[in-house]
Design a protein around this motif. Structure first.
Motif, mmCIF file in Angstrom:
data_model
loop_
_atom_site.group_PDB
_atom_site.id
_atom_site.type_symbol
_atom_site.label_atom_id
_atom_site.label_comp_id
_atom_site.label_asym_id
_atom_site.label_seq_id
_atom_site.Cartn_x
_atom_site.Cartn_y
_atom_site.Cartn_z
ATOM 1 N N THR A 98 0.831 -1.196 0.000
ATOM 2 C CA THR A 98 0.000 0.000 0.000
ATOM 3 C C THR A 98 0.869 1.252 0.000
ATOM 4 O OG1 THR A 98 -1.715 -1.162 1.232
ATOM 5 C CG2 THR A 98 -1.820 1.219 1.255
ATOM 6 N N LYS A 113 -7.667 7.290 -7.683
ATOM 7 C CA LYS A 113 -7.332 6.060 -8.416
ATOM 8 C C LYS A 113 -6.843 6.383 -9.827
ATOM 9 C CE LYS A 113 -9.296 1.465 -8.993
ATOM 10 N NZ LYS A 113 -10.472 0.616 -8.757
ATOM 11 N N VAL A 116 -3.284 8.072 -9.696
ATOM 12 C CA VAL A 116 -2.204 7.105 -9.438
ATOM 13 C C VAL A 116 -1.917 6.308 -10.705
ATOM 14 C CG1 VAL A 116 -1.640 5.000 -8.153
ATOM 15 C CG2 VAL A 116 -2.565 6.966 -6.953
ATOM 16 N N LYS A 117 -2.979 5.942 -11.424
ATOM 17 C CA LYS A 117 -2.786 5.180 -12.661
ATOM 18 C C LYS A 117 -2.045 6.011 -13.707
ATOM 19 C CE LYS A 117 -5.228 2.277 -15.914
ATOM 20 N NZ LYS A 117 -6.494 1.679 -16.291
ATOM 21 N N ALA A 124 -4.553 0.417 -9.040
ATOM 22 C CA ALA A 124 -4.930 0.428 -7.623
ATOM 23 C C ALA A 124 -6.079 -0.540 -7.406
ATOM 24 C CB ALA A 124 -5.329 1.821 -7.198
ATOM 25 N N ILE A 127 -8.847 2.020 -2.464
ATOM 26 C CA ILE A 127 -8.441 3.323 -1.931
ATOM 27 C C ILE A 127 -9.181 3.550 -0.620
ATOM 28 C CG2 ILE A 127 -8.287 5.813 -2.365
ATOM 29 C CD1 ILE A 127 -6.903 4.439 -4.573
ATOM 30 N N VAL A 141 -3.439 3.829 -0.823
ATOM 31 C CA VAL A 141 -3.685 3.243 -2.137
ATOM 32 C C VAL A 141 -3.119 1.834 -2.147
ATOM 33 C CG1 VAL A 141 -3.313 3.477 -4.616
ATOM 34 C CG2 VAL A 141 -3.526 5.519 -3.201
ATOM 35 N N ARG A 142 -4.011 0.852 -2.064
ATOM 36 C CA ARG A 142 -3.580 -0.553 -2.111
ATOM 37 C C ARG A 142 -3.427 -0.939 -3.566
ATOM 38 N NH1 ARG A 142 -5.806 -5.770 0.799
ATOM 39 N NH2 ARG A 142 -4.037 -7.111 0.275
ATOM 40 N N LEU A 143 -2.249 -1.443 -3.920
ATOM 41 C CA LEU A 143 -1.973 -1.781 -5.312
ATOM 42 C C LEU A 143 -2.452 -3.190 -5.620
ATOM 43 C CD1 LEU A 143 1.615 -0.303 -5.703
ATOM 44 C CD2 LEU A 143 -0.572 0.801 -6.115
ATOM 45 N N ALA A 149 4.536 -2.378 -4.312
ATOM 46 C CA ALA A 149 4.563 -1.012 -3.791
ATOM 47 C C ALA A 149 5.991 -0.533 -3.540
ATOM 48 C CB ALA A 149 3.737 -0.923 -2.508
#
Length: 159
Positions: A98, A113, A116-117, A124, A127, A141-143, A149
């Motif tokens: 994360t 989201k 981040v992308k 992601a 979130i 932000v959990r990938l 990460a």
């Protein structure tokens, strides 16, 4: 063939004069009375007056009120303010895959989201957001499982 008799002279002239006289009198009477003397009022069946519906034309502006459309107000560079690299954030990176960011207070999870992308080319999975006591918004932000990460944090440059 039998001939028909027609009135000639004063008798014929008298008849046409009387019809003209009657026409003139009728015209005089109509002129004195007016054409609106016999109009009747339309009955009203309600005590409230409703304004009649009239023609409403669509707007046809002569010039645009804005010269150009506004640029996107919340793009990816405004959404994500900075990555967070506290000890607890590092623990999240290592153990829970994360990333932790400080984000704009008005941004929502979908915007975070997408940002981040676009910025880091990672997908992601989830979130989570919270607003800190100092008024800033923090996003976890959990990938997705196929992204690491730790690698993304190294690419960003805060490890």
């Amino acid at each position: 063939m039998a001939t028909t008799k027609t009135k000639k002279g004063k008798a014929a002239a008298g008849k046409t004069a009387s019809t003209k006289d009657a026409k003139a009198k009728a015209a005089k009477k109509a002129a004195l009375q007016g054409v609106h003397s016999h109009s009747s009022r339309k009955p009203r069946f309600s005590v409230t007056f409703r304004r009649p519906k009239t023609l409403k034309l669509p707007r046809d502006p002569k010039y645009p009120r804005k010269s150009i459309p506004h640029a996107p107000r919340m793009d990816e560079f405004r959404t994500i303010v900075s990555p967070l690299n506290t000890e607890s954030a590092m623990k999240k990176i290592e153990e829970h895959n994360t990333l932790v960011f400080i984000v704009d207070i008005k941004s929502n999870k979908r915007q975070i989201k997408d940002a981040v992308k676009k910025l880091y080319d990672v997908q992601a999975a989830k979130i989570n957001t919270l607003i800190r006591p100092d008024g800033k918004k923090k996003a976890y932000v959990r990938l997705a499982a196929d992204h690491d990460a730790l690698d993304v944090a190294n690419k960003i440059g805060f490890i």
